[in-house]
Enzyme design. Structure first.
Site, mmCIF file in Angstrom:
data_model
loop_
_atom_site.group_PDB
_atom_site.id
_atom_site.type_symbol
_atom_site.label_atom_id
_atom_site.label_comp_id
_atom_site.label_asym_id
_atom_site.label_seq_id
_atom_site.Cartn_x
_atom_site.Cartn_y
_atom_site.Cartn_z
ATOM 1 N N ASP A 40 -35.214 11.648 91.374
ATOM 2 C CA ASP A 40 -34.240 12.950 91.324
ATOM 3 C C ASP A 40 -33.093 12.072 91.314
ATOM 4 O OD1 ASP A 40 -34.379 13.268 93.126
ATOM 5 O OD2 ASP A 40 -35.026 15.282 93.173
ATOM 6 N N GLY A 41 -32.476 11.166 91.422
ATOM 7 C CA GLY A 41 -31.241 10.605 92.002
ATOM 8 C C GLY A 41 -30.915 10.774 93.729
ATOM 9 N N GLU A 42 -31.710 11.780 94.538
ATOM 10 C CA GLU A 42 -31.165 12.586 95.109
ATOM 11 C C GLU A 42 -31.418 11.140 96.721
ATOM 12 O OE1 GLU A 42 -33.434 15.744 96.906
ATOM 13 O OE2 GLU A 42 -32.656 17.452 95.573
ATOM 14 N N HIS A 133 -4.019 6.814 101.799
ATOM 15 C CA HIS A 133 -2.551 7.381 100.870
ATOM 16 C C HIS A 133 -1.386 8.206 101.214
ATOM 17 C CE1 HIS A 133 0.201 7.868 96.880
ATOM 18 N NE2 HIS A 133 -0.598 9.015 97.184
ATOM 19 N N ASP A 172 7.689 3.535 93.303
ATOM 20 C CA ASP A 172 8.188 4.798 92.869
ATOM 21 C C ASP A 172 8.936 4.735 94.578
ATOM 22 O OD1 ASP A 172 5.959 4.999 95.167
ATOM 23 O OD2 ASP A 172 4.552 5.824 93.265
ATOM 24 N N LYS A 197 9.744 6.063 88.935
ATOM 25 C CA LYS A 197 9.215 6.237 88.015
ATOM 26 C C LYS A 197 8.642 7.804 87.685
ATOM 27 C CE LYS A 197 4.423 6.584 89.665
ATOM 28 N NZ LYS A 197 2.986 5.832 90.277
ATOM 29 N N ARG A 199 5.525 10.870 87.003
ATOM 30 C CA ARG A 199 3.883 10.363 85.829
ATOM 31 C C ARG A 199 3.868 11.872 85.380
ATOM 32 N NH1 ARG A 199 -0.593 8.697 87.456
ATOM 33 N NH2 ARG A 199 -0.008 7.095 89.131
ATOM 34 N N ASP A 223 2.531 -1.598 96.840
ATOM 35 C CA ASP A 223 1.549 -0.389 96.626
ATOM 36 C C ASP A 223 0.721 0.075 97.172
ATOM 37 O OD1 ASP A 223 1.810 2.180 96.234
ATOM 38 O OD2 ASP A 223 2.164 1.013 93.624
#
Ligand code: R5P
Length: 319
Positions: A40-42, A133, A172, A197, A199, A223
């Protein structure tokens, strides 16, 4: 914290190639573990080796499919905790959801905080990651977070190219600190320029101006990530329009989603240098060159296990 001298590497399925490289660098085999899916994807996990008391490092970047990889990591941590691991370090070469680190408008989650809460609650005693980030995400944790930088790895590759008259460009304003540290590390003659920049949406940006001189120079745009490729391809375009002789991109994380490949293929960059924190499945941009972070992670894991300082590897952006 008590843990035995057994250093154990456990890999999730997010980036098995990087896990294998880290294991080879350390000369320690990956633990025998089944990480699969039920019908079932679990997620179905079973560690077949004895890990009791061991110093366990779980290797799993939170790259796409990020939600799958996140839950897999949580279940691996829980599994190790319940199997009486001595210490558990979540090793995330790429830290997903790091761009949602504050409530910048009404009725939005702070997803990076939710990642931190769930990791800690599931059993992580430490976190080892690279170029988050926003470095202040470390404050979302009450456990140690070791934050490595791709800069030494990318700089090695850049130095090997003997680029004359380089100018480092930030795509940026938010990337100025990173760009300045690259310029400083490249020494005399490496100037800094910044792209102005704006967004417009998650995948669309607008670029109008450049601050600084790139005319006749060899540009290196640095970056922390390429996601849809909008920021960096627009930055490359404006550098060329302003007379750059050549343009190279040097980026820590190649997420490359949505239109990224087409944008990078169409942009005027001569070289695209990225690390291998995120696996490449299927097509890649034509000019993509990979540099591996496996030796950096291997050294960090070894030092953590031996309770040695990591600062020699940090090569912090504050330099
Ligand atoms: C922005 O602050 C980041 O450093 C990247 O420039 C940005 O997230 C890249 O996104 P995209 O490739 O979608 O423009």
């Amino acid at each position: 914290m008590r843990y035995s001298d057994k250093l154990l590497l456990i890999s999730g399925t997010a980036h098995t190639e990087l896990s294998r490289k880290i294991s080879e660098e350390l000369d320690i085999p990956l633990c025998d573990a089944h990480v699969g899916r039920f019908p079932d994807g679990e997620i179905d996990i079973k560690i077949n080796d004895d890990i009791r008391g061991g110093d366990c490092f779980v290797l799993q970047p939170l790259c796409p499919p990020v939600n799958e990889n996140w839950v897999e990591l949580l279940l691996l941590l829980d599994c190790l905790k319940r199997a009486s691991a001595g210490r558990i370090t979540a090793v995330m070469p790429y830290y997903g959801y790091a761009r949602k680190d504050r409530k910048d408008e009404g009725r939005v989650p702070i997803s990076a905080k939710v990642v931190a809460n769930t990791l800690s609650r599931s059993g992580a005693d430490r976190v080892l990651t690279l170029d988050m980030h926003a470095a202040q995400i470390q404050g979302f944790y009450d456990i140690p977070v070791d934050h490595l930088y791709a800069k030494p790895v990318l700089l090695d590759a850049i130095r090997g190219l003997d680029i004359e008259d380089p100018v480092i460009v930030s795509p940026d304003v938010g990337g100025i600190k990173m760009a300045r540290s690259y310029a400083k590390a490249l020494g005399e003659g490496a100037d800094l320029a910044i792209v102005d920049k704006r967004r417009i949406s998650g995948s669309e940006i607008e670029v109008e101006h450049m601050i600084g001189e790139v005319d006749g120079r060899n540009v290196i745009i640095v970056d922390d990530m390429i996601s849809t490729g909008g920021s960096i391809s627009e930055a490359a375009r404006i550098c060329k329009e302003n007379g750059a002789k050549s343009v190279m991109l040097a980026v820590s994380h190649a997420v490359l989603c949505g239109p990224a490949i087409q944008r990078l293929d169409a942009c005027p960059a001569d070289r695209i240098l990225v690390t291998d924190t995120i696996p490449r499945h299927g097509a890649s941009p034509k000019k993509l060159e990979l540099v591996t972070v496996a030796p950096l992670f291997a050294k960090a894991i070894r030092n953590l296990h031996e309770s040695k300082s990591l600062s020699v590897l940090f090569d912090s952006l504050d330099d």
